[in-house]
Design a protein around this motif. Structure first.
Motif, PDB file in Angstrom:
ATOM      1  N   ASN A 183       0.847  -1.199   0.000  1.00  0.00           N
ATOM      2  CA  ASN A 183       0.000   0.000   0.000  1.00  0.00           C
ATOM      3  C   ASN A 183       0.884   1.250   0.000  1.00  0.00           C
ATOM      4  N   LYS A 184       0.740   2.026  -1.024  1.00  0.00           N
ATOM      5  CA  LYS A 184       1.481   3.277  -1.122  1.00  0.00           C
ATOM      6  C   LYS A 184       0.516   4.451  -0.990  1.00  0.00           C
ATOM      7  N   PHE A 185      -0.315   4.355   0.036  1.00  0.00           N
ATOM      8  CA  PHE A 185      -1.362   5.373   0.201  1.00  0.00           C
ATOM      9  C   PHE A 185      -0.796   6.596   0.920  1.00  0.00           C
ATOM     10  N   GLU A 186      -1.222   7.760   0.494  1.00  0.00           N
ATOM     11  CA  GLU A 186      -0.900   8.993   1.213  1.00  0.00           C
ATOM     12  C   GLU A 186      -2.090   9.440   2.063  1.00  0.00           C
ATOM     13  N   ARG A 187      -3.273   9.398   1.457  1.00  0.00           N
ATOM     14  CA  ARG A 187      -4.509   9.724   2.177  1.00  0.00           C
ATOM     15  C   ARG A 187      -5.458   8.551   2.049  1.00  0.00           C
ATOM     16  N   ILE A 188      -6.160   8.256   3.133  1.00  0.00           N
ATOM     17  CA  ILE A 188      -7.062   7.097   3.151  1.00  0.00           C
ATOM     18  C   ILE A 188      -8.475   7.537   3.532  1.00  0.00           C
ATOM     19  N   VAL A 189      -9.433   6.700   3.185  1.00  0.00           N
ATOM     20  CA  VAL A 189     -10.842   6.929   3.510  1.00  0.00           C
ATOM     21  C   VAL A 189     -11.261   5.880   4.531  1.00  0.00           C
ATOM     22  N   VAL A 190     -11.722   6.350   5.689  1.00  0.00           N
ATOM     23  CA  VAL A 190     -12.148   5.459   6.772  1.00  0.00           C
ATOM     24  C   VAL A 190     -13.649   5.649   6.976  1.00  0.00           C
ATOM     25  N   ASN A 204      -4.848  11.785   6.590  1.00  0.00           N
ATOM     26  CA  ASN A 204      -3.491  11.503   6.137  1.00  0.00           C
ATOM     27  C   ASN A 204      -2.978  10.262   6.867  1.00  0.00           C
ATOM     28  N   LEU A 205      -2.547   9.248   6.102  1.00  0.00           N
ATOM     29  CA  LEU A 205      -2.168   7.961   6.688  1.00  0.00           C
ATOM     30  C   LEU A 205      -0.950   8.096   7.594  1.00  0.00           C
ATOM     31  N   GLN A 206       0.071   8.796   7.147  1.00  0.00           N
ATOM     32  CA  GLN A 206       1.292   8.906   7.957  1.00  0.00           C
ATOM     33  C   GLN A 206       1.023   9.671   9.251  1.00  0.00           C
ATOM     34  N   GLU A 207       0.285  10.791   9.166  1.00  0.00           N
ATOM     35  CA  GLU A 207      -0.006  11.563  10.377  1.00  0.00           C
ATOM     36  C   GLU A 207      -0.890  10.777  11.335  1.00  0.00           C
TER      37      GLU A 207
END
Length: 389
Positions: A183-190, A204-207
């Motif tokens: 997964n190379k996601f930067e922003r995700i939808v939850v 933001n996935l990393q934050e």
């Protein structure tokens, strides 16, 4: 360097509506031919007066529209201020705390006035998902502010604990997605749900991973607040347009439409804010992750929506005079049949009231000459008839 000369017809709308009819009659008497240029100071002054009346009327219309727009502008500032706080996130926590307190105050006020403890308990469960921290005996003794302050303390403490649980619940899922090299996601939808509807939260996935899930909770508050405010504001705008059109009928009741518009607009806005507070608070307290399955986490992409045939402009709402003109025009064209003009022809010339006429008694045959105003009541009784000389 040059000059310009403008020509205005006497049949132009400007002259027809505001120009003097005696100008046209005078030109007819002077024997001027149709299409001939008329240059006279009287005509120039007549046109200037007509233009002045038109400008005064247009200024009044613009001023009236501005007064209507001032009401909407005041409401727009309040809503946009809330949206700006939600987007920037700096004062969002304060706004949520205010929403919780306002909802507590409304619940305490309405149920205390009705002395309904059962409904008080029901609304606390409905909006805050907690049982009442106040017993029925204390509810009857305490005042509205005391009740509101006590339930606010309990509900806000419960909310903070719930947000910490949500962060702890979501973090393992976020961790799996973040540590998965595929997964190379930067922003995700939850997805979050309150059991009735589901709203997607973008973060933001990393934050979210580095903050231990707290960033997801912050974005959850931001997305939910924005979605509910936007939906309620769009509905409110439609209601305000309908209100602006309906209040124009108040002129028939000798009332000022603008004054009624201000009163009704305030009540609509007050109801909208109360509804927004309740819906935001209800979803924030009930919102949960539907499952801990990482496969449900998707990448946030900019989805290009297909263009729809939407009307980008709205017709201005006509005033009462324009509505009446439209209704008359609709009534005239509804029948789609040519209008028949009936000409009334008198059997004899019209008699003046002071003209002398001859009447005859139908019983005795006696005749006499009197003024018509004296003969009219005798003729109406039927004893006398009008004879021709």
């Amino acid at each position: 360097p040059g000059s310009s000369q403008f020509y205005v017809s006497l049949e132009d709308n400007l002259m027809r509506l505001f120009g003097s009819d005696r100008v046209a009659k005078m030109m007819d008497k002077m024997g001027l031919e149709e299409g001939e240029v008329i240059q006279h100071s009287m005509m120039t002054k007549s046109i200037e007066r007509a233009q002045k009346k038109v400008e005064e009327n247009n200024f009044g219309v613009r001023k009236r529209l501005l007064e209507y727009d001032d009401v909407m502008n005041a409401q727009r500032e309040v809503v946009y201020k809330r949206r700006r706080h939600a987007l920037q996130g700096e004062r969002l926590k304060v706004d949520i705390a205010n929403m919780v307190y306002d909802t507590c105050e409304v619940i305490a006020d309405t149920n205390k006035a009705a002395n309904d403890y059962k409904n008080f308990e029901f609304e606390l469960i409905k909006y805050f998902s907690i049982t009442s921290p106040i017993s029925e005996a204390d509810f009857s003794k305490m005042g509205v502010l005391e009740i509101a302050n006590q339930i606010y303390s309990s509900t806000y403490k419960h909310y903070q604990e719930k947000m910490e649980r949500n962060a702890a619940t979501a973090f393992p899922v976020i961790k799996k997605v973040y540590e998965d090299n595929s997964n190379k996601f930067e922003r995700i939808v939850v997805p979050f749900t309150d059991g009735i509807k589901t709203l997607n939260v973008v973060t933001n996935l990393q934050e979210a991973y580095e903050s231990g899930g707290k960033q997801l909770v912050n974005d959850f508050e931001k997305n939910i607040t924005l979605a509910i405010i936007d939906d309620a504001w769009k509905t409110h705008l439609r209601k305000m347009d309908e209100l602006k059109q309906s209040v124009q009928l108040a002129v028939h009741e000798q009332k000022d439409p603008l004054l009624i518009y201000k009163f009704e607009a305030f009540e609509l806005f007050k109801g909208m804010i109360d509804k927004v507070n309740r819906e935001v608070v209800s979803f924030l307290y009930k919102g949960e992750l539907p499952s801990g399955n990482p496969n449900e986490i998707q990448e946030a992409r900019n989805v290009r929506r297909p263009k729809e045939n939407l009307q980008t402009s709205k017709e201005e709402i006509p005033n009462s005079d324009e509505l009446a003109a439209q209704n008359r025009a609709a009534g005239q064209t509804q029948g789609q049949r040519p209008q028949v003009t009936e000409t009334i022809v008198r059997e004899r010339p019209k008699i003046g009231r002071n003209e002398r006429v001859t009447i005859k008694n139908v019983m005795s045959g006696e005749s006499k000459t009197v003024k018509y105003k004296q003969a009219e009541p005798l003729i109406d009784k039927g004893d006398w008839v009008l004879t021709e000389d």
